[in-house]
Motif scaffolding. Structure first.
Motif, short mmCIF file in Angstrom:
data_model
loop_
_atom_site.label_atom_id
_atom_site.label_comp_id
_atom_site.label_asym_id
_atom_site.label_seq_id
_atom_site.Cartn_x
_atom_site.Cartn_y
_atom_site.Cartn_z
N GLY A 346 -55.90 -71.50 -0.51
CA GLY A 346 -54.94 -70.47 -0.19
C GLY A 346 -54.29 -70.60 1.17
N ARG A 347 -53.53 -69.54 1.52
CA ARG A 347 -52.77 -69.52 2.77
C ARG A 347 -52.61 -68.08 3.23
NH1 ARG A 347 -46.93 -69.82 3.60
NH2 ARG A 347 -46.55 -70.31 1.41
N GLY A 348 -52.60 -67.89 4.55
CA GLY A 348 -52.39 -66.55 5.10
C GLY A 348 -53.54 -65.63 4.75
N MET A 349 -53.20 -64.42 4.32
CA MET A 349 -54.22 -63.45 3.89
C MET A 349 -54.37 -63.49 2.37
SD MET A 349 -55.70 -62.03 6.42
CE MET A 349 -56.29 -60.38 6.05
N MET A 350 -54.24 -64.70 1.85
CA MET A 350 -54.35 -64.99 0.43
C MET A 350 -55.25 -66.21 0.31
SD MET A 350 -51.09 -65.37 -2.10
CE MET A 350 -51.28 -65.37 -3.87
N GLN A 351 -56.48 -66.07 0.83
CA GLN A 351 -57.39 -67.19 0.89
C GLN A 351 -58.63 -66.94 0.05
OE1 GLN A 351 -58.02 -69.23 4.76
NE2 GLN A 351 -56.82 -67.56 5.65
N GLY A 352 -59.34 -68.02 -0.23
CA GLY A 352 -60.57 -67.91 -0.98
C GLY A 352 -61.46 -69.11 -0.74
N ILE A 353 -62.64 -69.07 -1.32
CA ILE A 353 -63.58 -70.17 -1.20
C ILE A 353 -64.05 -70.54 -2.61
CG2 ILE A 353 -65.57 -68.65 -0.81
CD1 ILE A 353 -66.57 -70.82 1.20
N GLU A 354 -63.96 -71.83 -2.92
CA GLU A 354 -64.27 -72.31 -4.27
C GLU A 354 -65.75 -72.65 -4.39
OE1 GLU A 354 -63.08 -75.92 -7.38
OE2 GLU A 354 -61.92 -75.62 -5.52
N CYS A 355 -66.38 -72.11 -5.44
CA CYS A 355 -67.78 -72.39 -5.71
C CYS A 355 -67.92 -73.61 -6.62
CB CYS A 355 -68.44 -71.19 -6.39
SG CYS A 355 -68.52 -69.71 -5.36
N LYS A 356 -69.00 -74.33 -6.47
CA LYS A 356 -69.28 -75.46 -7.36
C LYS A 356 -69.52 -74.98 -8.78
CE LYS A 356 -71.11 -78.80 -4.02
NZ LYS A 356 -72.26 -79.64 -3.63
N ASN A 357 -70.10 -73.80 -8.89
CA ASN A 357 -70.44 -73.23 -10.18
C ASN A 357 -69.78 -71.86 -10.30
OD1 ASN A 357 -71.83 -71.80 -12.30
ND2 ASN A 357 -73.48 -73.31 -12.17
N SER A 358 -69.03 -71.66 -11.38
CA SER A 358 -68.32 -70.39 -11.53
C SER A 358 -69.28 -69.21 -11.60
CB SER A 358 -67.42 -70.41 -12.77
OG SER A 358 -68.19 -70.63 -13.94
N ASN A 359 -70.47 -69.42 -12.13
CA ASN A 359 -71.47 -68.35 -12.17
C ASN A 359 -71.86 -67.91 -10.77
OD1 ASN A 359 -73.53 -66.73 -13.71
ND2 ASN A 359 -74.91 -67.94 -12.44
N ASP A 360 -71.88 -68.85 -9.82
CA ASP A 360 -72.21 -68.50 -8.43
C ASP A 360 -71.22 -67.50 -7.88
OD1 ASP A 360 -74.30 -70.29 -8.57
OD2 ASP A 360 -73.29 -71.88 -7.46
N ALA A 361 -69.94 -67.70 -8.16
CA ALA A 361 -68.90 -66.80 -7.64
C ALA A 361 -69.12 -65.38 -8.14
CB ALA A 361 -67.51 -67.30 -8.04
N GLY A 362 -69.40 -65.25 -9.43
CA GLY A 362 -69.63 -63.92 -9.99
C GLY A 362 -70.86 -63.25 -9.42
N GLU A 363 -71.92 -64.02 -9.22
CA GLU A 363 -73.15 -63.44 -8.68
C GLU A 363 -72.99 -63.03 -7.22
OE1 GLU A 363 -75.94 -62.66 -10.34
OE2 GLU A 363 -74.78 -63.22 -12.11
N ILE A 364 -72.26 -63.82 -6.45
CA ILE A 364 -72.01 -63.46 -5.04
C ILE A 364 -71.16 -62.21 -4.97
CG2 ILE A 364 -70.88 -64.19 -2.91
CD1 ILE A 364 -71.76 -67.09 -3.64
N ALA A 365 -70.17 -62.10 -5.85
CA ALA A 365 -69.32 -60.90 -5.88
C ALA A 365 -70.15 -59.65 -6.18
CB ALA A 365 -68.20 -61.07 -6.90
N LYS A 366 -71.14 -59.79 -7.09
CA LYS A 366 -72.02 -58.66 -7.40
C LYS A 366 -72.85 -58.25 -6.18
CE LYS A 366 -72.66 -59.69 -12.32
NZ LYS A 366 -73.63 -60.14 -13.36
N LEU A 367 -73.36 -59.23 -5.47
CA LEU A 367 -74.14 -58.94 -4.27
C LEU A 367 -73.29 -58.27 -3.19
CD1 LEU A 367 -76.34 -62.16 -4.01
CD2 LEU A 367 -77.11 -59.85 -4.61
#
Length: 421
Positions: A346-367
């Motif tokens: 991403g760019r500006g205030m439209m950024q993110g971090i890519e997880c190796k495993n899509s399940n990881d992203a969902g679990e981190i969001a829950k936490l």
């Protein structure tokens, strides 16, 4: 909570990730009916760039309502609309040397995209629209045809036609523009000469993929050479989200058509518009309309947002400073947790971090939610955690949110390590 399960359609989605009842909101904070507070890193999917219940915008709206100003006006002339058009011209278009007419569509981004596609076809007499892998442009049929995501496309119920798709910059290491140019001059390529190219300069839902300035300039040059219109969908990336009012500004290109929605209304009020070069304004009266294209409350808050935040460069500098704050956190996490993360996006205030495993992203969001943060995922497999807080967030509030995120990552990493051992 039972009333939602009983009465509301299964199509609901965000509430599945955040199963609480929200009652109050201010700035970058949401509060539930139980008094629990959450820092908002979703911001209405980009509809709340100026925060919840922004006091400047709220005052202007309440004052207008108290004076019995027009609420609903179809496309009739009103003071509120005249003021918005003047402010947009004086503070946004003229300083950027952009000569556009303004079309008010139905108050959703997908309606603005539908109007832009229809206009391109009408003006050129051609039907094919070129779009890109991972693009997201809405869920009505025309916009959905231009959208890549199979989950959304699957809801159409009929074949989605009229669109040719090309690789976006960086997609599978394919030079999509070289392919495009070759196909345009090859009579056997099977590519019907396009009416327009439709794209996001930063793909929001598609994974925060960024088109470089060089790539955009190259695309613009190809389109100009072959008489193809360029439509930039700035519905999510516009209104300051990438640091400048329009996301395409750093590239120097001037699209033929621009679509805006989400934060153009300022206060989270429904509003959408199409900016079009004057020579393209071939519409007949009422040929594309919408009952709520005259949402005057949105005109009021849209004008006030531009006056309050875009009359000088202060707000852009604030966004750039907060963007660096986010970038530093992402870079630190990439170094600390190579087992979890691949890259920043991403760019500006439209950024993110890519997880190796899509399940990881969902679990981190829950936490994160358990710790008092609203954050969602993006990307073709929901593999990217998306930092999308209001642009008005303060340095200390942003730091607070980033700390919550880092603590959630640490907790998840510890759990993964424990399971592995």
């Amino acid at each position: 909570m039972s009333i939602f399960k009983k009465q509301e359609s299964n199509v609901r989605s965000y509430c599945n990730s955040f199963p609480v009842i929200f009652r109050h909101a201010k700035g970058c904070w949401l509060e539930t009916d139980q008094g629990e507070r959450y820092i908002d890193f979703l911001a209405g999917a980009g509809s709340l760039n100026y925060g919840h219940n922004n006091p400047i915008l709220k005052h202007a709206l309440l004052e207008y309502i108290a004076q019995d100003g027009i609420t609903h006006g179809l496309d009739m002339h009103t003071d509120a609309k005249a003021h918005f058009l003047s402010v947009l011209s004086n503070h946004i278009l003229e300083p950027r040397r952009l000569d556009y007419k303004v079309q008010f569509t139905g108050p959703t981004g997908t309606n603005a995209v539908e109007a832009a596609i229809k206009l391109a076809r009408k003006v050129t007499g051609r039907s094919n629209i070129v779009t890109f892998t991972n693009g997201f442009h809405g869920c009505t049929l025309g916009a959905l045809a231009a959208t890549g995501n199979q989950h959304h496309r699957g809801g159409a119920g009929i074949p989605l036609a009229g669109v040719s798709r090309l690789p976006y910059e960086g997609y599978a290491d394919i030079d999509g523009l070289a392919l495009f140019e070759t196909m345009l001059v090859d009579n056997s390529s099977g590519l019907d000469h396009p009416a327009a190219v439709l794209l996001e300069t930063v793909q929001g839902e598609g994974g925060l993929n960024v088109a470089s300035n060089e790539w955009l300039q190259r695309l613009s040059k190809i389109c100009k050479k072959h008489g193809i219109l360029v439509i930039v969908d700035d519905i999510q990336a516009g209104c300051g989200r990438t640091g400048t009012f329009f996301s395409f500004e750093p590239s120097g290109i001037q699209p033929d058509i621009v679509t805006l929605s989400k934060s153009i209304g300022g206060y989270g009020l429904p509003m959408a518009l199409v900016l079009l070069k004057p020579e393209l304004d071939k519409w007949l009266p009422g040929e594309h309309n919408g009952t709520f294209r005259g949402n005057n409350h949105a005109f009021v808050t849209a004008a006030k947002a531009i006056e309050a935040y875009w009359a000088n460069d202060d707000f852009s500098r604030h966004i750039q400073a907060r963007s660096l704050q986010v970038s530093r956190t992402i870079q630190r996490l990439l170094k600390q947790h190579p087992e979890l993360f691949v890259q920043g996006k991403g760019r500006g205030m439209m950024q993110g971090i890519e997880c190796k495993n899509s399940n990881d992203a969902g679990e981190i969001a829950k936490l994160c939610f358990e710790r008092g943060m609203i954050i969602e995922t993006a990307g073709p497999n929901d593999e990217i955690l998306k930092f999308f807080c209001p642009l008005t967030i303060s340095e200390s509030e942003l730091e607070q949110g980033l700390h919550i995120f880092e603590h959630a990552v640490e907790a998840y990493s510890a759990t993964v390590t424990q399971k592995a051992s």
